[in-house]
Write an enzyme that holds these catalytic residues in place. Structure first.
Site, PDB file in Angstrom:
ATOM      1  N   GLY A   1       0.792  -1.231   0.000  1.00 11.89           N
ATOM      2  CA  GLY A   1       0.000   0.000   0.000  1.00 11.89           C
ATOM      3  C   GLY A   1       0.820   1.275   0.000  1.00 11.89           C
ATOM      4  O   GLY A   1       1.863   1.372  -0.648  1.00 11.89           O
ATOM      5  N   ILE A   2       0.328   2.260   0.742  1.00 12.05           N
ATOM      6  CA  ILE A   2       0.983   3.576   0.798  1.00 12.05           C
ATOM      7  C   ILE A   2       2.383   3.458   1.406  1.00 12.05           C
ATOM      8  O   ILE A   2       3.332   4.094   0.945  1.00 12.05           O
ATOM      9  CB  ILE A   2       0.107   4.562   1.618  1.00 12.05           C
TER      10      ILE A   2
ATOM     11  N   TYR B   1     -13.126   4.894  13.163  1.00 12.12           N
ATOM     12  CA  TYR B   1     -11.953   5.270  12.364  1.00 12.12           C
ATOM     13  C   TYR B   1     -11.674   6.776  12.449  1.00 12.12           C
ATOM     14  O   TYR B   1     -10.539   7.196  12.723  1.00 12.12           O
ATOM     15  CB  TYR B   1     -12.186   4.848  10.909  1.00 12.12           C
TER      16      TYR B   1
ATOM     17  N   THR C   1      -6.017  -3.006  -0.122  1.00 12.46           N
ATOM     18  CA  THR C   1      -7.062  -3.033   0.909  1.00 12.46           C
ATOM     19  C   THR C   1      -8.306  -2.265   0.465  1.00 12.46           C
ATOM     20  O   THR C   1      -9.435  -2.753   0.625  1.00 12.46           O
ATOM     21  CB  THR C   1      -6.526  -2.449   2.238  1.00 12.46           C
TER      22      THR C   1
HETATM   23  N1  LIG Z   1      -5.926   3.786   1.422  1.00 12.23           N
HETATM   24  C1  LIG Z   1      -6.710   4.822   1.698  1.00 12.23           C
HETATM   25  O1  LIG Z   1      -7.699   5.121   0.992  1.00 12.23           O
HETATM   26  C2  LIG Z   1      -6.406   5.692   2.868  1.00 12.23           C
HETATM   27  C3  LIG Z   1      -7.073   6.920   2.991  1.00 12.23           C
HETATM   28  C4  LIG Z   1      -6.805   7.736   4.097  1.00 12.23           C
HETATM   29  C5  LIG Z   1      -5.880   7.337   5.045  1.00 12.23           C
HETATM   30  N2  LIG Z   1      -5.257   6.132   4.890  1.00 12.23           N
HETATM   31  C6  LIG Z   1      -4.301   5.721   5.926  1.00 12.23           C
HETATM   32  O2  LIG Z   1      -3.058   5.437   5.318  1.00 12.23           O
HETATM   33  C7  LIG Z   1      -2.420   4.346   5.990  1.00 12.23           C
HETATM   34  C8  LIG Z   1      -2.058   3.240   5.003  1.00 12.23           C
HETATM   35  O3  LIG Z   1      -3.211   2.830   4.311  1.00 12.23           O
HETATM   36  P1  LIG Z   1      -3.132   1.622   3.228  1.00 12.23           P
HETATM   37  O4  LIG Z   1      -4.391   1.652   2.453  1.00 12.23           O
HETATM   38  O5  LIG Z   1      -1.825   1.701   2.507  1.00 12.23           O
HETATM   39  O6  LIG Z   1      -3.149   0.376   4.211  1.00 12.23           O
HETATM   40  P2  LIG Z   1      -2.851  -1.171   3.879  1.00 12.23           P
HETATM   41  O7  LIG Z   1      -3.969  -1.947   4.468  1.00 12.23           O
HETATM   42  O8  LIG Z   1      -2.562  -1.326   2.420  1.00 12.23           O
HETATM   43  O9  LIG Z   1      -1.510  -1.426   4.645  1.00 12.23           O
HETATM   44  C9  LIG Z   1      -1.465  -1.405   6.056  1.00 12.23           C
HETATM   45  C10 LIG Z   1      -0.236  -2.179   6.489  1.00 12.23           C
HETATM   46  O10 LIG Z   1      -0.207  -2.177   7.910  1.00 12.23           O
HETATM   47  C11 LIG Z   1       0.187  -3.473   8.341  1.00 12.23           C
HETATM   48  N3  LIG Z   1      -0.314  -3.737   9.695  1.00 12.23           N
HETATM   49  C12 LIG Z   1      -1.610  -3.825  10.088  1.00 12.23           C
HETATM   50  N4  LIG Z   1      -1.667  -4.115  11.400  1.00 12.23           N
HETATM   51  C13 LIG Z   1      -0.379  -4.209  11.854  1.00 12.23           C
HETATM   52  C14 LIG Z   1       0.205  -4.505  13.112  1.00 12.23           C
HETATM   53  N5  LIG Z   1      -0.543  -4.750  14.207  1.00 12.23           N
HETATM   54  N6  LIG Z   1       1.555  -4.520  13.206  1.00 12.23           N
HETATM   55  C15 LIG Z   1       2.314  -4.282  12.113  1.00 12.23           C
HETATM   56  N7  LIG Z   1       1.819  -4.002  10.896  1.00 12.23           N
HETATM   57  C16 LIG Z   1       0.472  -3.967  10.757  1.00 12.23           C
HETATM   58  C17 LIG Z   1      -0.439  -4.424   7.330  1.00 12.23           C
HETATM   59  O11 LIG Z   1       0.203  -5.684   7.335  1.00 12.23           O
HETATM   60  C18 LIG Z   1      -0.272  -3.651   6.033  1.00 12.23           C
HETATM   61  O12 LIG Z   1       0.943  -3.964   5.365  1.00 12.23           O
HETATM   62  C19 LIG Z   1      -3.397   3.910   7.098  1.00 12.23           C
HETATM   63  O13 LIG Z   1      -3.051   4.540   8.311  1.00 12.23           O
HETATM   64  C20 LIG Z   1      -4.738   4.436   6.616  1.00 12.23           C
HETATM   65  O14 LIG Z   1      -5.645   4.684   7.659  1.00 12.23           O
HETATM   66  C21 LIG Z   1      -5.490   5.316   3.836  1.00 12.23           C
END
Ligand SMILES: NC(=O)c1ccc[n+]([C@@H]2O[C@H](COP(=O)([O-])OP(=O)(O)OC[C@H]3O[C@@H](n4cnc5c(N)ncnc54)[C@H](O)[C@@H]3O)[C@@H](O)[C@H]2O)c1
Length: 256
Positions: free
Chosen positions: A27-28, A163, A200
């Site tokens: 992801g990000i 959230y 995700t």
């Molecule tokens: N994708 C979006 O649309 C979006 C929008 C706004 C904010 N965000 C924020 O950006 C961030 C990244 O989002 P994303 O979509 O890339 O997420 P993602 O689900 O793709 O990746 C999250 C990562 O966190 C890891 N993770 C989860 N629980 C964990 C734990 N207990 N210990 C260690 N690692 C753990 C997962 O294995 C995963 O690799 C998040 O904080 C999310 O809230 C995302």
């Protein structure tokens, strides 16, 4: 409409720095890791999932990275990860709290356990990582912390009461840490994206990818590479006087 994404490494401005990025196995976080490594940082990919593919991607491009297995909800696991990073790459200069979960559920169906699970990762883990990595930054008188929040803090999205509460708390902690750590040369900021295409979010409702961009000034779906330029700036020397801020990198959805 111009559709250019500024994800090209422009300098080696993070040369000599060690960056810890949580949730960087995909992801990000993956995009953040790749970008900072391309600009010279040694990167620790902290995740409970296997970070080997991201580390290989960085190595193949000539960069330096390690994968560290961690459960961010467990203070002891975070402390062990800090030791591993220090041993292999040296003390961390940059901490990016990216890992987060964003389940969507109407408030009345959320159990207390589900509420706590969101806070345990999205808020408590930021406390654990700050406790683990700030002492090294203070010792060297330089540090950068970036927390991931969300533009959903600025609007009403159904099913996100837990959230949005947690991401508001991340903004509160960003401001608190910025205040308490400024004397140590540490800046603390937050990035608030819109809906970003990741594995995700792609597993969620497809109609969101139609709906959300229509609310943005820039009406295309955001991708992780839209965020990397802002991260690179915030963790650089150029951003030394920027702290306690929440930067909305969301195609102009929130016009604050
Ligand atoms: N994708 C979006 O649309 C979006 C929008 C706004 C904010 N965000 C924020 O950006 C961030 C990244 O989002 P994303 O979509 O890339 O997420 P993602 O689900 O793709 O990746 C999250 C990562 O966190 C890891 N993770 C989860 N629980 C964990 C734990 N207990 N210990 C260690 N690692 C753990 C997962 O294995 C995963 O690799 C998040 O904080 C999310 O809230 C995302």
């Amino acid at each position: 409409m111009p559709d250019r994404i500024n994800d090209r490494p422009m300098t080696r401005r993070h040369e000599g720095r060690t960056a810890v990025i949580t949730g960087a196995a995909g992801g990000i976080g993956r995009a953040y890791a790749v970008r900072l490594a391309a600009e010279g940082a040694a990167v620790a990919v902290l995740d409970r999932a296997d970070g080997a593919a991201v580390v290989k991607e960085i190595h193949d491009a000539g960069g330096r990275a390690i994968a560290v297995h961690v459960d961010l909800t467990d203070a002891a696991s975070v402390a062990a990860a800090q030791e591993e990073v220090a041993e292999q790459l040296g003390a961390a200069d940059i901490l990016v709290n990216n890992a987060g979960i964003y389940p969507n559920q109407p408030f009345e169906s959320i159990t207390f356990e589900q509420w706590r699970a969101v806070f345990t990762l999205n808020v408590d883990a930021l406390f654990h990582t700050a406790k683990a990595f700030v002492p090294g930054m203070r010792e060297r008188g330089w540090g950068r912390i970036v927390n991931m929040t969300s533009n959903s803090v600025g609007m009403v999205i159904p099913g996100f009461s837990h959230y949005v509460s947690s991401k508001m708390a991340a903004i509160g902690l960003t401001r608190g840490l910025a205040t308490d750590l400024a004397d140590a040369g540490i800046t603390v900021n937050a990035i608030a994206p819109s809906l970003v295409r990741t594995a995700t979010t792609e597993a969620g409702p497809a109609e969101l990818f139609e709906m959300v961009p229509q609310l943005q000034a820039i009406r295309r779906v955001q991708v992780p590479e839209d965020l990397t330029g802002m991260l690179s700036f915030l963790v650089s020397d150029a951003a030394a006087f920027v702290t306690g801020q929440t930067l909305f990198v969301d195609g102009g959805l929130i016009r604050s």
